[in-house]
Motif scaffolding. Structure first.
Motif, short mmCIF file in Angstrom:
data_model
loop_
_atom_site.label_atom_id
_atom_site.label_comp_id
_atom_site.label_asym_id
_atom_site.label_seq_id
_atom_site.Cartn_x
_atom_site.Cartn_y
_atom_site.Cartn_z
N VAL A 96 0.81 -1.25 -0.11
CA VAL A 96 0.01 0.13 -0.09
C VAL A 96 0.88 1.19 0.02
O VAL A 96 1.54 1.49 1.09
N GLU A 97 0.60 1.88 -0.95
CA GLU A 97 1.45 3.25 -1.22
C GLU A 97 0.71 4.40 -1.29
O GLU A 97 -0.39 4.24 -1.77
N ASP A 98 1.42 5.67 -0.97
CA ASP A 98 0.62 6.87 -1.35
C ASP A 98 1.06 7.41 -2.81
O ASP A 98 -0.12 7.76 -3.31
N ILE A 99 2.18 7.21 -3.08
CA ILE A 99 2.49 7.81 -4.29
C ILE A 99 3.55 6.99 -5.33
O ILE A 99 4.43 6.40 -4.72
N ILE A 100 3.38 6.83 -6.66
CA ILE A 100 4.48 6.48 -7.44
C ILE A 100 4.71 7.58 -8.31
O ILE A 100 3.93 8.26 -8.95
N ASP A 101 5.90 8.25 -7.94
CA ASP A 101 6.49 9.34 -8.86
C ASP A 101 7.26 8.80 -10.06
O ASP A 101 7.09 8.79 -11.05
N GLU A 122 1.19 -7.77 -4.85
CA GLU A 122 0.50 -6.71 -5.72
C GLU A 122 0.69 -5.33 -5.20
O GLU A 122 1.18 -4.97 -4.05
N VAL A 123 0.29 -4.18 -5.80
CA VAL A 123 0.34 -2.99 -5.51
C VAL A 123 -0.83 -2.25 -5.59
O VAL A 123 -1.34 -2.30 -6.78
N MET A 124 -0.85 -1.40 -4.33
CA MET A 124 -2.10 -0.47 -4.69
C MET A 124 -1.47 0.89 -4.02
O MET A 124 -0.59 1.16 -3.33
N THR A 125 -1.86 1.74 -5.13
CA THR A 125 -1.28 3.44 -4.79
C THR A 125 -2.49 4.18 -4.96
O THR A 125 -3.20 4.09 -5.90
N VAL A 135 10.66 4.15 -14.02
CA VAL A 135 10.54 2.86 -14.05
C VAL A 135 9.37 2.28 -14.01
O VAL A 135 8.63 2.95 -13.15
N GLU A 136 8.77 1.60 -14.93
CA GLU A 136 7.38 1.19 -15.05
C GLU A 136 7.27 0.09 -13.73
O GLU A 136 8.05 -0.78 -13.63
N VAL A 137 6.12 0.28 -12.87
CA VAL A 137 5.98 -0.70 -11.94
C VAL A 137 4.39 -1.16 -12.24
O VAL A 137 3.52 -0.45 -12.53
N PRO A 138 4.20 -2.50 -12.05
CA PRO A 138 2.63 -3.05 -12.44
C PRO A 138 1.85 -2.53 -11.22
O PRO A 138 2.17 -2.97 -9.84
N VAL A 139 0.77 -1.88 -11.44
CA VAL A 139 0.08 -1.31 -10.40
C VAL A 139 -1.32 -2.11 -10.39
O VAL A 139 -2.00 -2.09 -11.68
N LYS A 140 -1.75 -2.70 -9.44
CA LYS A 140 -2.86 -3.50 -9.64
C LYS A 140 -4.29 -2.65 -9.42
O LYS A 140 -5.40 -2.61 -9.78
N TYR A 141 -4.13 -1.85 -8.43
CA TYR A 141 -5.10 -0.84 -7.89
C TYR A 141 -4.58 0.61 -7.68
O TYR A 141 -3.63 0.81 -7.05
N LEU A 142 -5.15 1.37 -8.54
CA LEU A 142 -4.79 2.87 -8.79
C LEU A 142 -5.66 3.77 -8.47
O LEU A 142 -6.87 3.62 -8.60
N GLY A 143 -5.52 4.51 -7.51
CA GLY A 143 -6.54 5.75 -7.09
C GLY A 143 -6.50 6.76 -8.25
O GLY A 143 -7.56 6.73 -9.07
N PHE A 144 -5.63 7.85 -8.27
CA PHE A 144 -5.68 8.93 -9.39
C PHE A 144 -4.57 9.17 -9.89
O PHE A 144 -3.16 8.87 -9.36
N GLU A 145 -4.36 9.56 -11.17
CA GLU A 145 -3.15 9.97 -11.87
C GLU A 145 -3.19 11.33 -11.87
O GLU A 145 -4.35 12.16 -11.87
N ILE A 146 -2.17 12.02 -11.52
CA ILE A 146 -1.97 13.63 -11.34
C ILE A 146 -0.82 14.16 -11.87
O ILE A 146 0.06 13.35 -12.46
N PRO A 147 -0.91 15.45 -12.04
CA PRO A 147 0.13 16.14 -12.91
C PRO A 147 1.52 15.98 -12.22
O PRO A 147 1.64 15.66 -10.98
N ASN A 148 2.63 16.22 -12.92
CA ASN A 148 3.83 16.26 -12.48
C ASN A 148 4.27 17.19 -11.76
O ASN A 148 5.20 18.21 -12.30
N GLU A 149 3.62 17.48 -10.54
CA GLU A 149 4.07 18.58 -9.63
C GLU A 149 4.13 18.03 -8.28
O GLU A 149 3.67 16.86 -7.97
#
Ligand SMILES: O=P(O)(O)OC[C@H]1O[C@H](OP(=O)(O)OP(=O)(O)O)[C@H](O)[C@@H]1O
Ligand SMILES: [Mg+2]
Length: 178
Positions: A96-101, A122-125, A135-149
């Motif tokens: 369980v992660e807060d963010i993939i940057d 598996e990964v939830m972010t 680096v591409e990471v396989p994410v099974k459960y994704l919340g939101f895609e956000i801008p690069n800020e």
């Protein structure tokens, strides 16, 4: 000066998203013994709110890794500050992660945890910045895609501050002197 330029994910957005993701996770892991692995410190809020939506038999463990130090750029080097207590052999693990940057932290962590004999990893972010990924990471459960800020709140910090905000906001670059 305002500390934030914009709220990009509201408290209500987070709550509704966790309702949906947790329903999917409960269904996928039905009948399985699930271990949630939270990545300290950023994932504290999302872990707490996700775990409360899971059956009471779900287990939590924590790992502390750090690659950002007190700045806004990844150092590229991941350090373990605290390892898991649990033995992962035969376990179904959901990180369980807060963010993939850049993806550097999770890429490293997936490799590390997969070498410990788990039945599945598996990964939830909650957040991902598609334009920042190195680096591409396989994410099974994704919340939101956000801008690069650079964002803060709901677990995410700048120099250990702003983690306690209930929403995710873009940090005013004037705060870090860009
Ligand atoms: O995809 P990446 O570029 O690797 O960035 C993501 C990681 O960076 C943050 O952790 P940080 O190292 O800041 O530690 P923290 O959770 O204690 O703030 C965040 O919580 C992720 O774990
Ligand atoms: Mg941080």
């Amino acid at each position: 000066m305002d500390d934030f330029t914009k709220v990009i994910v509201s408290e209500n957005d987070i709550s509704r998203k966790l309702d949906a993701l947790s329903a999917q996770i409960r269904e996928d892991y039905e009948g399985k013994d699930l271990l949630l692995v939270g990545v300290l410190k950023g994932a504290v809020m999302v872990m707490a709110d996700l775990a409360r939506r899971m059956p009471p038999t779900v287990q939590m463990d924590w790992m502390a890794v750090s690659s950002y130090g007190s700045g806004t750029k990844s150092s590229g080097v991941v350090r373990i500050l605290k390892d898991l207590d649990a033995d992962l052999s035969g376990r179904h693990v959901l990180i369980v992660e807060d963010i993939i940057d850049t993806g550097i932290t999770l890429h490293w962590l997936l490799g590390n945890l997969r070498s410990r004999g788990a039945a599945s990893v598996e990964v939830m972010t909650l957040l991902r910045k598609p334009d920042a990924v190195q680096v591409e990471v396989p994410v099974k459960y994704l919340g939101f895609e956000i801008p690069n800020e650079f964002v803060v709140g709901y677990g995410l910090d700048y120099a250990e501050r702003y983690r306690t905000l209930p929403f995710v906001a873009i940090l005013n670059p004037a705060v870090y002197g860009d």
